[in-house]
Design a protein around this motif. Structure first.
Motif, mmCIF file in Angstrom:
data_model
loop_
_atom_site.group_PDB
_atom_site.id
_atom_site.type_symbol
_atom_site.label_atom_id
_atom_site.label_comp_id
_atom_site.label_asym_id
_atom_site.label_seq_id
_atom_site.Cartn_x
_atom_site.Cartn_y
_atom_site.Cartn_z
ATOM 1 N N MET A 68 0.835 -1.196 0.000
ATOM 2 C CA MET A 68 0.000 0.000 0.000
ATOM 3 C C MET A 68 0.866 1.241 0.000
ATOM 4 N N CYS A 69 0.293 2.331 -0.471
ATOM 5 C CA CYS A 69 0.940 3.638 -0.380
ATOM 6 C C CYS A 69 -0.151 4.683 -0.254
ATOM 7 N N GLY A 70 -0.177 5.381 0.858
ATOM 8 C CA GLY A 70 -1.237 6.349 1.112
ATOM 9 C C GLY A 70 -1.204 7.538 0.174
ATOM 10 N N ASN A 71 -0.023 8.006 -0.186
ATOM 11 C CA ASN A 71 0.063 9.134 -1.116
ATOM 12 C C ASN A 71 -0.306 8.703 -2.531
ATOM 13 N N ALA A 72 0.122 7.502 -2.920
ATOM 14 C CA ALA A 72 -0.183 7.009 -4.265
ATOM 15 C C ALA A 72 -1.670 6.753 -4.456
ATOM 16 N N ILE A 73 -2.332 6.241 -3.432
ATOM 17 C CA ILE A 73 -3.744 5.902 -3.610
ATOM 18 C C ILE A 73 -4.587 7.165 -3.778
ATOM 19 N N ARG A 74 -4.164 8.284 -3.177
ATOM 20 C CA ARG A 74 -4.871 9.542 -3.417
ATOM 21 C C ARG A 74 -4.708 9.972 -4.873
ATOM 22 N N CYS A 75 -3.520 9.777 -5.410
ATOM 23 C CA CYS A 75 -3.282 10.132 -6.811
ATOM 24 C C CYS A 75 -4.074 9.226 -7.754
ATOM 25 N N VAL A 76 -4.188 7.954 -7.413
ATOM 26 C CA VAL A 76 -5.009 7.038 -8.208
ATOM 27 C C VAL A 76 -6.451 7.536 -8.240
ATOM 28 N N ALA A 77 -6.956 7.945 -7.074
ATOM 29 C CA ALA A 77 -8.327 8.446 -6.998
ATOM 30 C C ALA A 77 -8.508 9.693 -7.866
ATOM 31 N N LYS A 78 -7.551 10.611 -7.790
ATOM 32 C CA LYS A 78 -7.624 11.823 -8.616
ATOM 33 C C LYS A 78 -7.590 11.466 -10.099
ATOM 34 N N ILE A 128 -3.383 15.408 7.310
ATOM 35 C CA ILE A 128 -4.210 15.404 8.504
ATOM 36 C C ILE A 128 -4.635 13.963 8.774
ATOM 37 N N ILE A 129 -4.317 13.473 9.957
ATOM 38 C CA ILE A 129 -4.574 12.077 10.305
ATOM 39 C C ILE A 129 -5.462 12.030 11.549
ATOM 40 N N GLU A 130 -6.481 11.167 11.496
ATOM 41 C CA GLU A 130 -7.323 10.965 12.677
ATOM 42 C C GLU A 130 -7.565 9.474 12.882
ATOM 43 N N TRP A 131 -7.276 8.990 14.091
ATOM 44 C CA TRP A 131 -7.585 7.620 14.484
ATOM 45 C C TRP A 131 -8.888 7.675 15.279
ATOM 46 N N LYS A 132 -9.988 7.375 14.612
ATOM 47 C CA LYS A 132 -11.297 7.546 15.222
ATOM 48 C C LYS A 132 -11.603 6.422 16.220
ATOM 49 N N GLU A 133 -12.176 6.818 17.320
ATOM 50 C CA GLU A 133 -12.574 5.830 18.321
ATOM 51 C C GLU A 133 -13.879 5.139 17.946
ATOM 52 N N THR A 134 -14.671 5.773 17.094
ATOM 53 C CA THR A 134 -15.982 5.212 16.756
ATOM 54 C C THR A 134 -15.863 3.888 16.010
ATOM 55 N N ASP A 135 -14.952 3.805 15.054
ATOM 56 C CA ASP A 135 -14.800 2.562 14.294
ATOM 57 C C ASP A 135 -13.392 1.979 14.356
ATOM 58 N N GLY A 136 -12.461 2.683 15.019
ATOM 59 C CA GLY A 136 -11.100 2.174 15.142
ATOM 60 C C GLY A 136 -10.260 2.340 13.892
ATOM 61 N N HIS A 137 -10.790 3.031 12.886
ATOM 62 C CA HIS A 137 -10.057 3.222 11.636
ATOM 63 C C HIS A 137 -9.263 4.529 11.665
ATOM 64 N N ILE A 138 -8.228 4.549 10.845
ATOM 65 C CA ILE A 138 -7.446 5.769 10.658
ATOM 66 C C ILE A 138 -7.838 6.412 9.333
ATOM 67 N N TYR A 139 -8.078 7.730 9.381
ATOM 68 C CA TYR A 139 -8.472 8.481 8.193
ATOM 69 C C TYR A 139 -7.380 9.499 7.864
ATOM 70 N N MET A 140 -6.987 9.514 6.603
ATOM 71 C CA MET A 140 -5.922 10.391 6.124
ATOM 72 C C MET A 140 -6.497 11.358 5.097
ATOM 73 N N THR A 141 -6.277 12.656 5.302
ATOM 74 C CA THR A 141 -6.708 13.667 4.340
ATOM 75 C C THR A 141 -5.491 14.412 3.821
ATOM 76 N N GLY A 142 -5.407 14.513 2.495
ATOM 77 C CA GLY A 142 -4.267 15.206 1.905
ATOM 78 C C GLY A 142 -4.459 15.434 0.423
ATOM 79 N N PRO A 143 -3.534 16.170 -0.199
ATOM 80 C CA PRO A 143 -3.665 16.545 -1.607
ATOM 81 C C PRO A 143 -3.120 15.475 -2.549
ATOM 82 N N ALA A 144 -3.475 15.628 -3.814
ATOM 83 C CA ALA A 144 -2.873 14.867 -4.915
ATOM 84 C C ALA A 144 -2.765 15.819 -6.090
#
Length: 278
Positions: A70-80, A254-270
């Protein structure tokens, strides 16, 4: 072969649209085109492919030819890429990776151009055997490793790929990442090698981080590594489970590890850089 160069926080890859292109030996191709002197120049190669289980599939290869999960920066670019080019024009996307299916929310501007993305990176893996790392207990928050006579304490986390995070007292901007990173990447405790993150705490919701990526060396950013760093900070009581800004050499995430579902959410540019043919 037609290709597109894109970058997320300076983490740059060569993207190939395998809905239209076909290629063989991606491992060797990654090594050839990633060379910044004799090739195109990048941190690696990313293939955007059809998927039977998601909207599309991503395969990524490091600059040394090794395939990564996996690559978090690459997957944002794939989405774009698939959004802006109307291959899959949906605000909510699913992308198949070797680390499972990831779900992405597109944040588009007034011209319907994808600018930033929020990626559901899933729950961090903290069991030593599943990271993997050789350690006596889980979570691994006190792995002490030594290089060049200096001891570091690592917290180990998998975000689909293995990471070892250490928090240092001195400014990370002047830290010798290459000297220590290349040693720790191949340390015997990491059976599949590891990405190594060196982090500095600015405040409970603000970190600075530099990364030595497995198979690529130091890069300007690493999405999974940034998520792993925030997870490590939370596990050690450094950061709360709320949005944390992480400064990287190539920008901010911007990274958030949410307590509601235990998942980590990453927000950033591509960002699109250029199209080409080789």
């Amino acid at each position: 072969m037609r290709f597109t160069k894109m970058q997320g926080c300076g983490n740059d890859y060569i993207y190939v649209n395998c809905f239209e292109e076909s290629l063989t030996s991606p491992q060797q191709l990654a090594k050839t085109i990633s060379d910044r002197h004799f090739g195109i120049g990048s941190d690696g190669l990313v293939l955007i492919m059809p998927s039977e289980t998601a909207d599309c599939r991503m395969r990524m290869f490091n600059s040394d030819g090794s395939e990564s999960e996996m690559c978090g920066n690459a997957i944002r670019c794939v989405a774009k890429y698939v959004y802006d080019r109307d291959i899959i024009h949906k605000r909510q996307l699913s992308v198949e990776t070797l680390a499972g299916i990831k779900y992405i929310s597109i944040n588009a501007d007034d011209n319907d151009i994808a600018r930033t993305m929020t990626v559901d990176m899933g729950a961090p893996v903290t069991e030593a055997a599943n990271i993997p790392v050789f350690a006596d207990r889980s979570p691994v928050t006190d792995l002490k490793l030594t290089a060049f006579g200096r001891e570091f304490t690592f917290t180990c986390v998998s975000m689909g790929n293995p990471h070892a995070v250490t928090f240092i007292e001195e400014p990370v901007s002047s830290f010798d990442v290459e000297k220590f990173g290349k040693v720790f990447e191949v340390y015997g405790h990491f059976p599949r090698r590891s990405n190594i993150e060196f982090a500095e705490v600015i405040s409970p919701t603000h970190l600075k981080m530099r990364v030595w990526e497995r198979g690529a060396g130091e890069t300007l950013a690493c999405g999974t590594g940034t998520c792993a760093t925030v997870a490590a900070a939370c596990l050690n009581g450094i950061c709360p489970r709320e949005p944390v800004t992480v400064d990287l050499l190539g920008g901010q995430l911007i990274i958030e590890w949410k307590e509601t579902d235990g998942h980590i959410y990453m927000t950033g540019p591509a960002e699109f850089v250029f199209d080409g043919e080789i």
